[in-house]
Design a protein around this motif. Structure first.
Motif, PDB file in Angstrom:
ATOM      1  N   PRO A 128       0.807  -1.218   0.000  1.00 41.44           N
ATOM      2  CA  PRO A 128       0.000   0.000   0.000  1.00 41.44           C
ATOM      3  C   PRO A 128       0.846   1.276   0.000  1.00 41.44           C
ATOM      4  O   PRO A 128       0.358   2.334  -0.360  1.00 41.44           O
ATOM      5  N   ASN A 129       2.108   1.172   0.376  1.00 44.16           N
ATOM      6  CA  ASN A 129       2.990   2.344   0.395  1.00 44.16           C
ATOM      7  C   ASN A 129       3.571   2.668  -0.981  1.00 44.16           C
ATOM      8  O   ASN A 129       4.163   3.728  -1.168  1.00 44.16           O
ATOM      9  N   VAL A 130       3.436   1.761  -1.933  1.00 42.01           N
ATOM     10  CA  VAL A 130       3.975   1.976  -3.279  1.00 42.01           C
ATOM     11  C   VAL A 130       2.816   2.344  -4.195  1.00 42.01           C
ATOM     12  O   VAL A 130       1.923   1.535  -4.440  1.00 42.01           O
ATOM     13  N   THR A 131       2.844   3.570  -4.683  1.00 37.95           N
ATOM     14  CA  THR A 131       1.758   4.035  -5.551  1.00 37.95           C
ATOM     15  C   THR A 131       2.253   4.446  -6.930  1.00 37.95           C
ATOM     16  O   THR A 131       1.466   4.622  -7.842  1.00 37.95           O
ATOM     17  N   GLU A 132       3.547   4.621  -7.093  1.00 38.22           N
ATOM     18  CA  GLU A 132       4.082   5.103  -8.359  1.00 38.22           C
ATOM     19  C   GLU A 132       4.679   3.955  -9.158  1.00 38.22           C
ATOM     20  O   GLU A 132       5.389   3.115  -8.631  1.00 38.22           O
ATOM     21  N   ARG A 133       4.383   3.928 -10.443  1.00 41.00           N
ATOM     22  CA  ARG A 133       4.921   2.898 -11.334  1.00 41.00           C
ATOM     23  C   ARG A 133       6.135   3.424 -12.082  1.00 41.00           C
ATOM     24  O   ARG A 133       6.264   4.607 -12.334  1.00 41.00           O
ATOM     25  N   ILE A 134       6.961   2.493 -12.487  1.00 35.65           N
ATOM     26  CA  ILE A 134       8.104   2.801 -13.344  1.00 35.65           C
ATOM     27  C   ILE A 134       7.632   2.568 -14.767  1.00 35.65           C
ATOM     28  O   ILE A 134       6.961   1.579 -15.061  1.00 35.65           O
ATOM     29  N   LYS A 135       7.966   3.467 -15.687  1.00 35.88           N
ATOM     30  CA  LYS A 135       7.574   3.296 -17.080  1.00 35.88           C
ATOM     31  C   LYS A 135       8.819   2.969 -17.892  1.00 35.88           C
ATOM     32  O   LYS A 135       9.813   3.668 -17.826  1.00 35.88           O
ATOM     33  N   PHE A 136       8.741   1.874 -18.646  1.00 33.96           N
ATOM     34  CA  PHE A 136       9.848   1.494 -19.493  1.00 33.96           C
ATOM     35  C   PHE A 136      10.024   2.474 -20.630  1.00 33.96           C
ATOM     36  O   PHE A 136       9.054   2.896 -21.258  1.00 33.96           O
TER      37      PHE A 136
END
Length: 145
Positions: A128-136
């Protein structure tokens, strides 16, 4: 009784208390004698796959069970003579179970999960603390590289 007559050596050894002279009988190996342990895990990803490595030497292939579900991974195996690893791992995103696979190597179990949607996973398990995605292929400002 003297030492020279040999009767001393014929006295049976103690089998009780802390000064036991005889080895205790070996218990047959059962599920209770097999220690359940955690193994070190690591993961990396490509656009199409997420690869989980579970580090353990001498994995018993006959005891290995890897069960792929769209949002969960179940892994169980024995290694070394008396250790057992068992984990149910919820996954951050969906996978394609039919096109996922695993391979036993000398120092690890490598599990390659085919991503269902090609999205990046910032973590393996939902957090729940991770909300941001990495974009390739996109830099930190959102520009294509």
């Amino acid at each position: 009784m003297t030492r020279a007559d040999g009767r001393f050596l014929k006295i049976a050894g103690c089998t009780t208390s802390a000064h036991r002279f005889l080895s205790p009988p070996q218990a047959p190996q059962t599920q209770e004698t097999i220690e359940r342990v955690q193994c070190r895990e690591d993961f990396y990803q490509t656009q199409q796959t997420c690869v989980l490595a579970v580090f353990a030497k001498k994995i018993d292939k006959s005891s290995l069970n890897v069960d792929f579900s769209p949002r969960q991974l179940v892994v169980e195996f024995r290694f070394d003579p008396q250790k057992r690893y068992s984990a149910t791992i919820p996954l951050y995103e969906e996978i394609d179970p039919e096109n996922s696979r695993y391979e036993v190597l000398s120092t690890k179990l490598e599990i390659t999960m085919k991503k269902a949607n090609g999205a990046s996973w910032p973590v393996l398990r939902p957090d729940p603390n991770v909300t941001e995605r990495i974009k390739f292929g996109v830099d930190s400002r959102g520009n294509a590289s």
